[in-house]
Design a protein around this motif. Sequence first.
Motif, PDB file in Angstrom:
ATOM      1  N   ASP A 358      35.950  64.150  10.045  1.00 50.16           N
ATOM      2  CA  ASP A 358      35.567  64.864  11.491  1.00 50.16           C
ATOM      3  C   ASP A 358      36.875  65.812  11.786  1.00 50.16           C
ATOM      4  O   ASP A 358      37.923  65.700  11.935  1.00 50.16           O
ATOM      5  CB  ASP A 358      35.535  63.789  12.510  1.00 50.16           C
ATOM      6  CG  ASP A 358      35.071  64.418  13.794  1.00 50.16           C
ATOM      7  OD1 ASP A 358      34.861  65.743  13.748  1.00 50.16           O
ATOM      8  OD2 ASP A 358      35.073  63.751  14.873  1.00 50.16           O
ATOM      9  N   TYR A 382      31.677  66.181  10.101  1.00 53.87           N
ATOM     10  CA  TYR A 382      31.600  67.360  10.841  1.00 53.87           C
ATOM     11  C   TYR A 382      32.724  68.467  10.715  1.00 53.87           C
ATOM     12  O   TYR A 382      33.834  67.971  10.508  1.00 53.87           O
ATOM     13  CB  TYR A 382      31.928  66.462  12.313  1.00 53.87           C
ATOM     14  CG  TYR A 382      30.738  65.452  12.569  1.00 53.87           C
ATOM     15  CD1 TYR A 382      29.543  65.442  12.585  1.00 53.87           C
ATOM     16  CD2 TYR A 382      31.782  64.442  13.099  1.00 53.87           C
ATOM     17  CE1 TYR A 382      28.819  64.314  12.793  1.00 53.87           C
ATOM     18  CE2 TYR A 382      30.962  63.110  13.333  1.00 53.87           C
ATOM     19  CZ  TYR A 382      29.343  63.251  13.124  1.00 53.87           C
ATOM     20  OH  TYR A 382      28.888  62.000  13.474  1.00 53.87           O
ATOM     21  N   ILE A 406      27.365  68.226  10.200  1.00 53.29           N
ATOM     22  CA  ILE A 406      27.445  69.485  11.167  1.00 53.29           C
ATOM     23  C   ILE A 406      28.239  70.457  10.641  1.00 53.29           C
ATOM     24  O   ILE A 406      29.447  70.375  10.261  1.00 53.29           O
ATOM     25  CB  ILE A 406      28.009  68.897  12.552  1.00 53.29           C
ATOM     26  CG1 ILE A 406      27.074  67.861  13.185  1.00 53.29           C
ATOM     27  CG2 ILE A 406      28.096  69.979  13.490  1.00 53.29           C
ATOM     28  CD1 ILE A 406      25.932  68.158  13.756  1.00 53.29           C
TER      29      ILE A 406
END
Length: 836
Positions: A358, A382, A406
């Motif tokens: 992330d 992400y 994402i």
Amino acid sequence: MAASFAPLHHVLFIVWFLPISFSLSFFFFKAESISNVSCNEKDKQALLTLKRGLTDQEHGLSSWSDHKDCCIWDGVVCDKNIGRVSELYLKDLRLGGEISGSLLQLEHLNYLDLSFNDFNCTPIPTFLGSMFSLTNLELYGANFCGLIPHQLGNLSSLRYLDLGNNSDLFVDNLRWMSGLSAIQYLDLSFADLHREVDWLQIMSKFPSLSELYLSNCQLDSLNPSLGFVNFTSLRALDLSKNHFNHEIPNWFSNLSTSLFELHLYNNSLKGNIPPSIFNLEKLEHLDLGINSLNGPIPSSVGNLSRMRALLLDQNQLNGTIPKSLGLLSKLETLYVGKNSLTGTVDEGHFRKLSKLNDLYMSEAPLFFNVNSNWVPPFQLYYAHMSSIKIGPTFPSWLQSQRSLSILEMSMSGISGKAPGWFWNWTSKITSINLSNNHIECNVSDIFLSSTVQVLNIANNSFYGPISSFLCQKKIRKNKLEVLDASNNLLSGELSHCWKYWQSLIHLNLGSNNLVGGIPYSMGALVNLQSLRLQKNSICGDIPSSLKKCSNLRLIDMGDNHLSIIPLWIGEMTNLLVLRLRSSEFKGYIPQQICQLSSLRVLDLANNSLSGSIPNCLKNISAMAFPDSYDISFFSMSLIYPYVYASYVENVQLVPKGKEMEYKENLKLVRLIDLSSNNLSGSIPAEISDLSELRFLNLSRNHLMGKIPEKIGSMKELESVDLSRNHLSGEIPSSMSNLTFLSLLDLSYNNLSGRIPSSTQLQSFEALRYIGNPQLCGDPLPKSCTIEEQSLNKSPIGSVEDDSENSSFYIGCENSCNPRQLQLEADINKLFLYQGC
């Protein structure tokens, strides 16, 4: 652009870091599976009395029957040796009503969990402080209000006290807590503790306290002058969302060496990050985000060998990112975005970050400079890297990221053609944001896996017929919910393939080269909440099939070549924003538009609409009554949130004569713009009932009659433009009540008499009143005659006399035709005004 990248990690990390003392009460279970003893009759009757006082909408207590052994009731646990009730797990059952004092009869009860119920803002029962056998008391999120009872301090055996997320609890002091000698876990989040200035000294006196959660408690000081705070056993500390408007105190570096979790996000902390805070060798989670911290990230950050999550985003940190970050081999989450960090980020910053999944670096003036053949050691879930320099070439290292969900790379300086592998490289992607770059791509080359929910390619150079994208067979099973392809080079007619896109919630194809009509098949988009086709060359009628899209909150078809506003528009009762300006609409404004009670923006400007203004506009209650519409619902209707980011609708409006973009602040706008049409008749008096309207523009029409007398009751008005009509009569004295008015234009009408006196009305330039030959008074250089003063006395202030200017205008009015002399008079007024 229409995307927002503020991370939501400060909420989502609750899932990652559950309390250490995480108990079995997380689950509501059936007790018969673990109990084979008979219930004590006294305890049974006490529980039945408790049940009678409670409301039980979900029938969670249906097993509590006088005909059954209470030790096998759902949520009840008995001591297997003595048959007495020892634990009650009544969590998340939507219970309400009154908690009976019969609980006092449960002499062996040590565990009571009433979390996630709704006790309708009643006080926490004081008798709980007499249940001396309690070791665990959990009332989290149960909607209790009022003073936290001091009697709880009598529970000397209590180890676990959770009163968090009851937003209206407060304390007058915390001295009663001294009796909680065994406390290990304490959660008072969202309780108002600001009245107790010595909270820190009191909390630090508990020798066994290992977890302390005081988020959102209105605390305002961490006592920076203290040299030492005696948290000897502390493992988790959450002081987020308070008001600590000072530096991080030095005593943080002396916290227990066992501390593994520290939350200080969303305060007002300032100053540098003390390097000593990185000496807490067991720290696994550090969140200092959303503060005002400045200075560099200390290189000692590399000492945190156990660090899993480091969140420093949304501060004012500067300098370069230290390469010692690359030593944190256990790091999973790194947030450094929304800072003033500069310089280059290269392979060395990620050398040992094999567990990183992330990454949030968005909105910082960084240059991500890695070799074209770099293969990262990590697999990201992400990647938030918007508004940092990544281009000009497309980042080839993305091809190695097979787990990516994402991707946020908006405004990253990427140019040239998107590589062929990009649209096929991952099957797990749910969101792609490449907006505001210079990427070239034929839309027929785009392939979307069935997992993609958000595709934002706005403000690029995507080209080709829109139908070649929408109608390709390989993506007919798509689950796309957001499609923003605005401000590109798309061409051709809107396709008839909309039946394959029924998941769409937000659709924006504005500012392209689309032609032809709106197809009837668009009625298949029954989940659509926003439809934006603005600034194209779309022509013809708006098809009645769009009535099926009853969830629409925003329609923007401005700047096209359309025909008439359909009568069925009144059936779109969820509509919040209707923008149809500059689209060649003809005919009348339908009365049915008044049925749009939730409407906050009505923009029909610059068309060829004729007839009168509907006299039923007062029925648009969102403009007539305060708080007539839930603002949070309004916001969520135009915002699509996803992990750590959101897609935000934006609309171009002209509230004060200048085009402006509204995004998150759109919820604050209430606007009617009917300017530059062929409207006739009078301004309906009923328009004065729109007391929440902020922007009103009726200029450049053929309106006659008077300005409504009660216009002054529209006290929220910030802008009023009635210029270039045929309005007559006096300016209503009530206009002096419009204290928020920052733009007023009444020029070029047939208004007469004295301009009412008020601080506001006299603050505008004479240009705003020009072209009304019979109008007088400040700020015009023409003073009013004695006759005009007697006929038009203002309720506020007195009239100043200027005999020289008065005689000039008296002479003109007695010998000249005002219409013939208008231009000359205007020039003279401006000359005299500038001279003043």
